[in-house]
Motif scaffolding. Sequence first.
Motif, PDB file in Angstrom:
ATOM      1  N   ILE A 409      45.335 -17.461  99.909  1.00  0.00           N
ATOM      2  CA  ILE A 409      45.425 -18.883  99.756  1.00  0.00           C
ATOM      3  C   ILE A 409      46.568 -19.421  98.827  1.00  0.00           C
ATOM      4  O   ILE A 409      46.749 -18.873  97.703  1.00  0.00           O
ATOM      5  CB  ILE A 409      44.021 -19.510  99.230  1.00  0.00           C
ATOM      6  N   GLU A 410      47.697 -19.973  99.283  1.00  0.00           N
ATOM      7  CA  GLU A 410      48.777 -20.551  98.417  1.00  0.00           C
ATOM      8  C   GLU A 410      48.425 -22.096  98.240  1.00  0.00           C
ATOM      9  O   GLU A 410      48.534 -22.941  99.093  1.00  0.00           O
ATOM     10  CB  GLU A 410      50.035 -20.244  99.105  1.00  0.00           C
ATOM     11  N   SER A 411      47.789 -22.451  97.144  1.00  0.00           N
ATOM     12  CA  SER A 411      47.644 -23.983  96.888  1.00  0.00           C
ATOM     13  C   SER A 411      48.735 -24.805  96.808  1.00  0.00           C
ATOM     14  O   SER A 411      48.682 -25.941  96.897  1.00  0.00           O
ATOM     15  CB  SER A 411      46.722 -24.054  95.821  1.00  0.00           C
ATOM     16  N   ASN A 412      49.930 -24.351  96.485  1.00  0.00           N
ATOM     17  CA  ASN A 412      51.149 -25.028  96.341  1.00  0.00           C
ATOM     18  C   ASN A 412      51.922 -25.046  97.660  1.00  0.00           C
ATOM     19  O   ASN A 412      53.210 -25.425  97.723  1.00  0.00           O
ATOM     20  CB  ASN A 412      52.009 -24.506  95.116  1.00  0.00           C
ATOM     21  N   ALA A 413      51.364 -24.804  98.761  1.00  0.00           N
ATOM     22  CA  ALA A 413      52.013 -24.708  99.923  1.00  0.00           C
ATOM     23  C   ALA A 413      52.254 -26.065 100.565  1.00  0.00           C
ATOM     24  O   ALA A 413      51.514 -27.004 100.116  1.00  0.00           O
ATOM     25  CB  ALA A 413      51.177 -23.691 101.113  1.00  0.00           C
ATOM     26  N   VAL A 414      53.362 -26.445 101.188  1.00  0.00           N
ATOM     27  CA  VAL A 414      53.709 -27.826 101.707  1.00  0.00           C
ATOM     28  C   VAL A 414      52.776 -28.198 102.686  1.00  0.00           C
ATOM     29  O   VAL A 414      52.665 -29.374 102.967  1.00  0.00           O
ATOM     30  CB  VAL A 414      55.229 -27.760 102.029  1.00  0.00           C
ATOM     31  N   SER A 415      52.386 -27.390 103.631  1.00  0.00           N
ATOM     32  CA  SER A 415      51.656 -27.608 104.764  1.00  0.00           C
ATOM     33  C   SER A 415      50.163 -28.136 104.351  1.00  0.00           C
ATOM     34  O   SER A 415      49.695 -27.702 103.357  1.00  0.00           O
ATOM     35  CB  SER A 415      51.431 -26.287 105.580  1.00  0.00           C
ATOM     36  N   ASP A 416      49.861 -29.391 105.110  1.00  0.00           N
ATOM     37  CA  ASP A 416      48.591 -29.956 104.906  1.00  0.00           C
ATOM     38  C   ASP A 416      47.455 -29.091 105.794  1.00  0.00           C
ATOM     39  O   ASP A 416      46.282 -29.679 105.712  1.00  0.00           O
ATOM     40  CB  ASP A 416      48.573 -31.204 105.337  1.00  0.00           C
ATOM     41  N   THR A 417      47.713 -27.904 106.224  1.00  0.00           N
ATOM     42  CA  THR A 417      46.853 -27.137 107.023  1.00  0.00           C
ATOM     43  C   THR A 417      46.599 -25.583 106.508  1.00  0.00           C
ATOM     44  O   THR A 417      47.744 -25.019 106.356  1.00  0.00           O
ATOM     45  CB  THR A 417      46.851 -27.380 108.570  1.00  0.00           C
ATOM     46  N   LEU A 418      45.413 -25.441 106.241  1.00  0.00           N
ATOM     47  CA  LEU A 418      45.183 -23.808 105.905  1.00  0.00           C
ATOM     48  C   LEU A 418      44.774 -23.160 107.110  1.00  0.00           C
ATOM     49  O   LEU A 418      44.093 -23.630 107.748  1.00  0.00           O
ATOM     50  CB  LEU A 418      44.327 -23.874 104.957  1.00  0.00           C
ATOM     51  N   ARG A 419      45.478 -22.280 107.440  1.00  0.00           N
ATOM     52  CA  ARG A 419      45.169 -21.337 108.844  1.00  0.00           C
ATOM     53  C   ARG A 419      44.537 -19.845 108.384  1.00  0.00           C
ATOM     54  O   ARG A 419      45.457 -19.242 107.397  1.00  0.00           O
ATOM     55  CB  ARG A 419      46.390 -21.012 109.666  1.00  0.00           C
ATOM     56  N   PHE A 420      43.678 -19.618 108.992  1.00  0.00           N
ATOM     57  CA  PHE A 420      42.994 -18.117 108.699  1.00  0.00           C
ATOM     58  C   PHE A 420      42.820 -17.373 110.013  1.00  0.00           C
ATOM     59  O   PHE A 420      42.365 -18.156 110.875  1.00  0.00           O
ATOM     60  CB  PHE A 420      41.644 -18.432 107.837  1.00  0.00           C
TER      61      PHE A 420
END
Length: 532
Positions: A409-420
């Motif tokens: 999990i990268e909390s500083n990612a630009v994307s507004d969606t987390l994909r697992f």
Amino acid sequence: MSLLTIVLSLFLNLNAFHQLPQPSNATTVPSSIERATVYLQGAQITRKATVQLNSGSNSIIFNNLSNMLNEQSIQISSDVPVTLLSVRKSEAGNDYRSEKLDSLESEKKELESQIALKQAEQSVLDRELNILLSNQTLRGENEKISALEIKQAMEYFREKLTEIETSRIDVKKSLQEAQQQLNDINSSINELRRKLRQQSGQLIAEIESNGNRTVNFTISYFISSAGWYPSYDVRVENIDQPLELTYKANIYQNSGIDWNNVQLSVSSAQPLSSTNIPSIEPIYLRFLEAEARQRMEDASKMAPQALGEVVVTGYGSELSGRPAVSVNQNHTSFSFDIETPYTVSGDGDTRTVSVQNHSLPATYRYFAIPKNQETAYLTALLTDWEDLNLLNGEANLYFEKTFVGQAQIESNAVSDTLRFSLGKDEGIAIERNRLTEFSEKNFFGNRVRETRAWELVIRNSKNKAIELTLVDQIPVSTNEDIEIDLQERSGASLNEDTGELTWTLSIPAGSSVSRQFRYRVEYPTGKQIREK
């Protein structure tokens, strides 16, 4: 609680006091850790102590503190007004003793005595053997000896040699075992002395009281040998249910002092980081020599590429139960206050505490790139996660109660969606077949035209409809003499920069769908092309 009246600053050249002797009339007072606020690096420790002060000046020693405490961070407060004349950090001295250490050293002496006796026994056996071997001649040269005498002598030598060698083997084994025990005891003694040395810190305070009274003191200080890092469990029972996210804090500390039944808080603040506003320096441009430019281009080609899929790297562990936790949100950080007291060992072992559990609505989609692998991966897409106070950390992934892998999990990612990625689904079959009837190679003047075509077939063998994102690609030209014409895409969207084709499909239960794409490549005669 009122703060002490500070007469001498706590923070003024504390190092200069280290070598001062302890006051002869000082009173040693125990204190206990009540709270620890653990940061990503470091921890703020809060201790409580009750002191009986006499009227006038009092010398108080708060002992059994970590000698790793930061001197500039020391704060002392009291529940009644008293005057703090001075305070300094010190150490209890070089003779670090404890009942456990005395017991270990007694065991060591006893073991050393046993080893010495065994070594003496070994020496005696060696001499007996030498004497026996040096007296093997039965008679003189001219003396005759009977067969009976030879038999008796052989039996005697055999019996004595067997007895001596057996004893030597037993003694050698006993010595090896005793030496190993001695090595273990020495290691335990050294480790205990190290811990006692860590626990040798103390604060010596000069406090003035205007009367005899009982005072409750609060002592707080910062240590750097502690911290915490986040990890997560992501669980999905099935694609009809929400995603369950468990937020875990992994707490460690190596201060040498155990935190026994302590109220814990974990904070995202970083007190050791610089608070200075960064400055900017001028950037100067100059011409780049050809050799240096080539090195930079080569280095950029060797840079690692980001991976899109989750790699299975290990097994996760489950935690039972979750303590009551409250969340405090500040302007620049947040903290979790854990209401249940916990014990954290002072030797660096990690204690994992579950701090939050979220049931989150997720979108479940299958994702497939048949060109790379004819397999469909189930993915969970999570939006609106910015308010969950997530930090960078590793997540264990579970689907239908089975561990399927890990993700970052990268909390500083630009994307507004987390994909697992929740793993492969064998209930979805995919084939990628080249269509030879549409594949051809022709020559037109000084140009070559090649046509290539592919068919993608997907069968949903599951008992429910699925949503599938299907991805393939066509090549991208890097030369104006190479022309690429996409002639058939079956409704796919095209990313012209990457050549990526994407289909968004809804496939009913038990049904099959197919998609085709065809493209033509045109280039000069006499040239060869290759994909890279």
